[in-house]
Write a protein that holds these residues in place. Structure first.
Motif, PDB file in Angstrom:
ATOM      1  N   ASP A  76       0.892  -1.417  -0.035  1.00 47.47           N
ATOM      2  CA  ASP A  76       0.026   0.031   0.006  1.00 47.47           C
ATOM      3  C   ASP A  76       0.716   1.392   0.099  1.00 47.47           C
ATOM      4  O   ASP A  76       1.994   1.488   0.400  1.00 47.47           O
ATOM      5  N   LYS A 108      -3.552   4.522  -1.508  1.00 45.69           N
ATOM      6  CA  LYS A 108      -4.571   4.584  -0.617  1.00 45.69           C
ATOM      7  C   LYS A 108      -4.696   5.935   0.101  1.00 45.69           C
ATOM      8  O   LYS A 108      -5.987   6.318   0.668  1.00 45.69           O
ATOM      9  N   LEU A 293      -4.682   2.953   7.930  1.00 52.17           N
ATOM     10  CA  LEU A 293      -3.417   2.119   7.757  1.00 52.17           C
ATOM     11  C   LEU A 293      -2.318   2.427   8.636  1.00 52.17           C
ATOM     12  O   LEU A 293      -2.218   3.600   9.506  1.00 52.17           O
ATOM     13  N   SER A 297       2.907  -0.355   7.793  1.00 51.19           N
ATOM     14  CA  SER A 297       2.377  -1.401   6.694  1.00 51.19           C
ATOM     15  C   SER A 297       2.266  -0.556   5.377  1.00 51.19           C
ATOM     16  O   SER A 297       1.161  -1.050   4.582  1.00 51.19           O
ATOM     17  N   VAL A 298       2.948   0.621   5.100  1.00 47.81           N
ATOM     18  CA  VAL A 298       2.525   1.428   4.012  1.00 47.81           C
ATOM     19  C   VAL A 298       3.884   2.212   3.714  1.00 47.81           C
ATOM     20  O   VAL A 298       4.645   2.499   4.466  1.00 47.81           O
TER      21      VAL A 298
END
Length: 354
Positions: A76, A108, A293, A297-298
Motif C-alpha cells: 500500500d 490509498k 493504515l 504497513s505502508v
C-alpha cells in the motif's frame, strides 16, 4: 637467380651502426574515436538503466516513482503529489503525477505537497478541480503539506481538501495566504513624448487595445478590469469556503483573511487558514491515519520527472540546476516571489541559489 634478400653491406670501419625503428600505430590511436563514442554510449545506457531501476515498483509510464519514507517493501502507498514553483500553463508535470496516481490502485491516500507562490487563475483552477476529482473518484483521503511558500494560487489548490478535518499542515516557517487576484499592468504613455516613439496601432474597437502600456487607461477600461478582478476574486472566496468550512457562515472572518495579506504559519493557524503546524512527516502520518493504515504497513512515494538518457547525462553535469527550458518566465516569477532567507552573502540571492 636467388630470391634471398641482399645482405646489408657492412658499415665502414670506425662508424657506428645505425638502426632505424619504424613506430607502430597504437590500437587506441587507430580506433580511438570509435572507442570514445562507444564509451559515451555505454555511459548513457548505464544512466538509462539506473533510471529504470528507480522505477522498481512503477508501471513504466509517466513520472518515475521513488521511495520517500516509511516501509520500503509495503504494497500500500501514500502518494506525495508535488506542486512546486509557479503554476503556469504549459507545465503538465502536476497532471502527469495525477494520472500516475489515478492508474495506481495501490495508492490509498494523498499528501499534497505545495511550495508555490501561485500562478494564473485558469491553471490554478484546473489543478484544483483535477485534484478534487481524483480524491473524490478514488475516495482517497487528502492531506496538504505546505512548504516554505503556499500563497495565492498555491492556497487555492490546497482547498482541494474540502471538508476533511485536520488536513492542512504548515511548516513552522511557512508563509501562506495572499488570497486575492491581480492583473499586472504597466503604462509608459507619459514617458513616450521624449523618446519619439508613437503608438500607431489600428484597432477594430475602442476596447481592443484595452490594457496597452502605450495608451492612457480610460475610466471605462479601468471599470472593466475591476470587474474582471472582482469576478475572479469572488470565485476564489467560494473555493476557500469549500476548503475551510468555518468561513462558510462567518463572512467577517472570511473578509479578514482575504485581503491579499501573506500570513506567517502561526498567524495562519490563528486565523483558521491551516489546521496544524508540522512537517511533511506529520502530514504523511495523518494521511495513513485517515486511510486506516499503520505506518509500518505502508510506504510513502514521490514522483520525479522522467528524463531521457541524454537529459539525464546533461543533468548529471549540473546537479541542482534547472533545465534551460524551465527558466525564463517561470524563473522570473520564482525570483520575484516574496520569500525570507537566512542568508549571509554579498551576492544577489539568485546567484547564491546557483
Amino acid at each position: 637467380m636467388s630470391d634471398a634478400p641482399a645482405a646489408t653491406p657492412p658499415a665502414p670501419a670506425g662508424q657506428p651502426v645505425q638502426y632505424i625503428l619504424q613506430p607502430r600505430e597504437s590500437l587506441f590511436g587507430r580506433f580511438g574515436k570509435l572507442l570514445l563514442v562507444a564509451l559515451v554510449l555505454c555511459v548513457l545506457a548505464m544512466i538509462g538503466m539506473a533510471g529504470q531501476v528507480q522505477q522498481y515498483f512503477g508501471d513504466g509510464q509517466g513520472p518515475n516513482e521513488k521511495h520517500h519514507s516509511l516501509s520500503r517493501d509495503a504494497a500500500d502507498k501514500i502518494a506525495i503529489l508535488k506542486v512546486t514553483g509557479p503554476i503556469i500553463e504549459g507545465d503538465d508535470y502536476v497532471e502527469q503525477q495525477i494520472e500516475k496516481i489515478e492508474r495506481d490502485d495501490a495508492v490509498k491516500a494523498i499528501v499534497l505537497r505545495i511550495d508555490s507562490p501561485g500562478g494564473t487563475v485558469t491553471y490554478s483552477d484546473r489543478l484544483y478541480h483535477k485534484i478534487t476529482q481524483l480524491a473524490d473518484e478514488r475516495e482517497l483521503p487528502l492531506v496538504v503539506s505546505m512548504g516554505s511558500l503556499c500563497a495565492s494560487g498555491g492556497y487555492y489548490i490546497a482547498m482541494a481538501v474540502g471538508d476533511q478535518e485536520e488536513a492542512i499542515y504548515a511548516e513552522p516557517t511557512t508563509w501562506t495566504g495572499s488570497i486575492g487576484v491581480v492583473i499586472p499592468s504597466y503604462n509608459v504613455a507619459d514617458a513616450m513624448w521624449w523618446t519619439g516613439v508613437k503608438d500607431l496601432s489600428v484597432a477594430s474597437g475602442d476596447l481592443k487595445l484595452m490594457g496597452s502600456p502605450t495608451r492612457k487607461r480610460s475610466a471605462k477600461e479601468a471599470a472593466i478590469f475591476r470587474g474582471l478582478v472582482r469576478q475572479a476574486f469572488d470565485g476564489f472566496k467560494e473555493v476557500v469556503k469549500a476548503g475551510r468550512p468555518a468561513f462558510r457562515d462567518d463572512e467577517q472572518a472570511l473578509e479578514a483573511v482575504t485581503t491579499g495579506q501573506v500570513f506567517a504559519a502561526k498567524q495562519a493557524l490563528e486565523n483558521g487558514l491551516v489546521d496544524r503546524l508540522g512537517f511533511i512527516e506529520e502530514a504523511i502520518e495523518r494521511a495513513a491515519e485517515l486511510a486506516g493504515l499503520s505506518t509500518d504497513s505502508v510506504r510513502a512515494v514521490e514522483y520525479e520527472r522522467r528524463l531521457t538518457p541524454i537529459q539525464q547525462f546533461l543533468a548529471a553535469g549540473s546537479p541542482g540546476r534547472p533545465a534551460v527550458a524551465e527558466q525564463g518566465l517561470r524563473g522570473l516569477i520564482e525570483l520575484s516571489a516574496p520569500r525570507a532567507y537566512y542568508l549571509s552573502t554579498l551576492a544577489p540571492v539568485w546567484l547564491a541559489s546557483e
